[in-house]
Design an enzyme around this catalytic site. Structure first.
Site, short mmCIF file in Angstrom:
data_model
loop_
_atom_site.label_atom_id
_atom_site.label_comp_id
_atom_site.label_asym_id
_atom_site.label_seq_id
_atom_site.Cartn_x
_atom_site.Cartn_y
_atom_site.Cartn_z
N ALA A 1 0.72 -1.12 -0.02
CA ALA A 1 0.17 0.03 0.12
C ALA A 1 0.79 1.21 0.08
O ALA A 1 0.93 2.15 0.92
CB ALA A 1 -0.97 0.08 1.15
N GLY B 1 5.88 8.30 1.34
CA GLY B 1 6.83 8.20 2.60
C GLY B 1 7.67 6.65 2.08
O GLY B 1 8.83 6.93 2.36
N HIS B 2 6.95 5.89 1.68
CA HIS B 2 7.69 4.70 1.05
C HIS B 2 8.62 5.28 -0.11
O HIS B 2 9.83 4.67 -0.14
CB HIS B 2 7.10 3.68 0.77
CG HIS B 2 6.22 3.03 1.68
ND1 HIS B 2 4.72 3.05 1.42
CD2 HIS B 2 6.48 2.23 2.57
CE1 HIS B 2 4.30 2.42 2.57
NE2 HIS B 2 4.97 1.99 3.24
N LYS C 1 8.97 7.53 11.18
CA LYS C 1 7.69 7.56 11.57
C LYS C 1 7.48 6.21 12.63
O LYS C 1 6.63 6.54 13.73
CB LYS C 1 6.69 7.40 10.35
CG LYS C 1 5.24 7.71 10.88
CD LYS C 1 4.34 7.28 10.02
CE LYS C 1 3.98 5.78 9.94
NZ LYS C 1 2.85 5.32 10.70
P1 AMP Z 1 5.46 -0.07 6.39
O1 AMP Z 1 4.87 -0.58 4.74
O2 AMP Z 1 4.28 0.71 7.05
O3 AMP Z 1 5.72 -1.33 7.22
O4 AMP Z 1 6.50 0.80 6.24
C1 AMP Z 1 7.60 0.58 5.42
C2 AMP Z 1 8.61 1.34 5.95
O5 AMP Z 1 8.41 2.65 5.38
C3 AMP Z 1 9.08 1.50 7.30
O6 AMP Z 1 10.52 1.60 7.37
C4 AMP Z 1 8.24 2.85 7.68
O7 AMP Z 1 8.89 3.53 8.71
C5 AMP Z 1 8.46 3.59 6.49
N1 AMP Z 1 7.51 4.52 6.51
C6 AMP Z 1 6.13 4.67 6.64
N2 AMP Z 1 5.44 5.61 6.42
C7 AMP Z 1 6.62 6.73 6.36
C8 AMP Z 1 6.43 8.21 6.23
N3 AMP Z 1 5.26 8.74 6.24
N4 AMP Z 1 7.69 8.66 6.05
C9 AMP Z 1 8.67 8.15 5.91
N5 AMP Z 1 8.78 6.55 6.03
C10 AMP Z 1 7.79 5.74 6.30
#
Ligand code: AMP
Length: 292
Positions: free
Chosen positions: A45, A49-50, A162
């Site tokens: 998703a 940010g990713h 985050k």
């Molecule tokens: P997730 O898919 O939520 O597990 O996130 C994957 C990576 O993206 C993790 O290292 C999160 O900390 C990073 N991440 C998620 N949201 C953000 C954001 N808004 N800004 C920067 N990195 C993010």
């Protein structure tokens, strides 16, 4: 066969692997050519940010691998796991557009096989906040991250601040088990309304979103208030603010030393302090944190 250089590799269509063995072999080959491997583990998703993590990896590494795997071990709430958004076609397109080199999209068996989850030393990093409110969450994170590191063998892995506590946990277990691997933290990307970007934002109704976007300013204010109030006073203020906003329910507000995650009860000049919150907007649990 000669391996194409970095330019040629990125000009090719992104390679997609579902098999741990196959990506492992590909990375072995790339490493034998002296390529520096950057890795961005995600649960999909994908949002900007990713993408910011991937951009950082593309700037610093020869080959960038992004993984998409929704890891059941890190969900303490089965409903949260069931409702976790999945947008794999769009994710693949975004990764192609940004010139990510490799997508690893494994199933459960490719990641864990038949092995049982391990129990890792998480030091005191698991005692508070997400560790306290989501039992088992960081053991699940440690298991998946170290397993993905074994498969992908990166030189550098990128994590978002985050999820600051997750970043600290990952740094800790990596230092113990894979000390050569560098972990980099990337600042939180916020949307145009300052809400921290999160895959879970997709689950918010318009009204819940409008309420949630009030939280970053309150969190910032809570950070400033610590200079003149105790943490308990600020916590009480923050909880009453959030509780008075439609759809919002606070779970915690905590101040912690950014280097150790030890709880902080009063402001100290020169100390690196961050303020952290988890709250519900409707049924969706969100987290945020910032330096004060
Ligand atoms: P997730 O898919 O939520 O597990 O996130 C994957 C990576 O993206 C993790 O290292 C999160 O900390 C990073 N991440 C998620 N949201 C953000 C954001 N808004 N800004 C920067 N990195 C993010």
């Amino acid at each position: 066969m000669l391996l194409p250089d970095k330019q040629a590799y990125s000009a090719l269509i992104m390679k997609v692997f579902e098999s741990a063995g196959q990506i492992h072999a590909e990375i072995n080959f790339l490493k034998s050519q002296g390529k520096k491997i950057g890795f961005v583990p995600t649960m999909g998703a994908l949002h900007s940010g990713h993408m910011l993590l991937i951009k950082n990896a593309l700037e610093e590494c020869d080959i960038v691998v992004c993984s998409i795997f929704v890891n059941p071990l890190q969900f303490n709430n089965p409903d949260d796991y069931k409702k976790y958004p999945s947008t794999i076609a769009k994710d693949t397109q975004l990764l192609e557009e940004i010139n990510c080199h490799i997508l690893f999209h494994p199933g459960y068996d490719q990641v864990y096989g038949t092995s049982q989850p391990k129990v890792y030393d998480l030091s005191n990093l698991n005692d508070t906040m997400e560790g306290a409110f989501r039992p088992g969450h960081f053991q699940g994170v440690a298991n998946v991250v170290l397993r993905l590191f074994e498969i992908v063998q990166p030189d550098v892995a990128y994590f978002g601040l985050k999820d600051y506590q997750q970043y600290m946990v990952v740094k800790h277990v990596t230092a113990l088990h894979m000390p050569k691997l560098e972990i980099k933290g990337i600042e939180t990307l916020r949307d145009e309304n300052q809400l921290a970007m999160s895959s879970r934002n997709l689950r918010l109704s318009k009204e819940e979103y409008d309420s949630a976007l009030k939280v970053p300013a309150l969190l910032r204010q809570a950070g400033s208030m610590l200079q003149t109030h105790t943490s308990t006073q600020v916590q009480n203020w923050f909880n009453s603010q959030l509780s008075s906003i439609a759809h919002l329910k606070p779970e915690y507000l905590e101040f912690a030393d950014a280097d150790t995650l030890e709880p902080v009860t009063e402001f100290k000049q020169g100390k690196n302090i961050r303020v952290f919150t988890a709250f519900y907007a409707g049924e969706v649990r969100l987290i945020d944190n910032m330096a004060i």
